[in-house]
Design an enzyme around this catalytic site. Structure first.
Site: not given
Length: 328
Positions: A127, A151, A155
């Site tokens: 991402s 998050y 990643k």
């Protein structure tokens, strides 16, 4: 060829499976076995019933990854994750799913490779959340990863693992840094970025949607159709052309929320735009403020990855793929 898709019940996973069903040779080889995995039951298109196994399991549970990789899939799409807003709200779950499950998968491949030669292609859904402020006006591939959300951190760690395991020849990996995918079909989810799709998807079918941020917020977008194209291309590309920097920022469209709304107006008129309700959400505003807005994706573009160039195209993809070519 044995293909395994983790996260096959998710939006991109489902669309990837549908693409394979429509174009059986899209991954540059006949598929003799397709294993679909998710925490929810993955759907199996009729055209793939004969070669498919659908499993409902949690990748992060002890021993699960080892059992999956015992079957030695030739190609693995790792799309399984919980979304940004949920990962921020539930620290333990975010690290369990987005990091622990990924590490378990990668190490299960390593354990198989120690037994005898086994080097699968691994395509990982990363991402643009791996990047954090302060940003230059346009962000190059070489910009350092300093995520400002859990998050994004999960990643970014997975990207480093993918590069290291690929460097050591354990698998042949490529990480796809997805733009925000818009317009996402289906019901709203817990992603902090969900409103980017909601303010288009809901008005197109005559429903109200909430806009929690300013129309001056700028972001980086691509359609679900482009996202599937990224993964298909990543599965078949000669990774020797990529070199040791295995994680790529995908092409996309940099646009303001206001430009989204004007595209909606051109397609569906003032009546649709009037269904967007402005309700500021400080939590969403804070998260979005730490996200990148525009990239130089020339490296991925030179390698053949493609995306839309304006929001009218993104809306048209949604209308064609989800609404049968018609709007309310």
């Amino acid at each position: 060829m044995h293909v395994m898709i983790l996260g096959a019940a998710g939006m991109i996973g489902r669309k990837l499976v549908e693409r394979i069903a429509r174009e059986p040779s899209v991954l540059s080889g006949a598929i003799s076995r397709l294993t679909l995995i998710d925490a929810f039951q993955p759907p199996v298109p009729e055209a793939l019933q004969a070669v498919s196994t659908a499993l409902t399991i949690d990748l992060a549970q002890a021993g699960v990854a080892d059992k999956l990789i015992e079957t030695r899939p030739d190609m693995i799409f790792h799309l399984a994750a919980i979304v940004s807003g949920e990962a921020e709200a539930d620290f333990d779950k975010g690290y369990s799913v987005n990091l622990d499950g990924t590490r378990a998968l990668f190490d299960a491949i390593r354990q198989q490779s120690l037994k005898s030669t086994y080097v699968p292609r691994v395509v990982f859904a990363s991402s643009i959340a791996v990047f954090g402020t302060p940003f230059p006006e346009v962000i190059p591939d070489e910009f350092f990863a300093t995520p400002l959300t859990s998050y994004g951190t999960q990643k970014a760690i997975a990207e480093l693992l993918l590069a290291d395991y690929s460097r050591r020849g354990i698998f042949d990996g490529i990480g796809i840094r997805l733009p925000t995918i818009c317009v996402r079909p289906g019901a709203p989810n817990k992603a902090a970025s969900g409103f980017f799709s909601n303010i288009l998807r809901e008005p197109l079918v005559g429903k109200e949607a909430v806009l929690p941020v300013s129309e001056n917020v700028r972001h980086w977008f691509a359609s679900p159709r482009s996202a599937v194209g990224f993964f298909v291309h990543a599965a078949t590309i000669d990774t020797a052309k990529i070199g040791p920097r295995r994680n790529l920022t995908m092409p996309g469209l940099s646009a303001l929320v206001g430009e989204e709304i004007e595209a909606l107006r051109r397609v569906a008129g003032d009546k649709a735009v009037a269904l967007i309700k402005r309700e500021a959400d400080p939590v969403i505003e804070r998260i979005v403020a730490g996200w990148p807005t525009q990239f130089d994706a020339s490296r991925a573009s030179a390698l053949g990855f493609k995306a839309e160039t304006n929001f009218d195209q993104i809306l048209q993809v949604h209308i064609e793929d989800e609404l049968g070519g018609r709007i309310a």
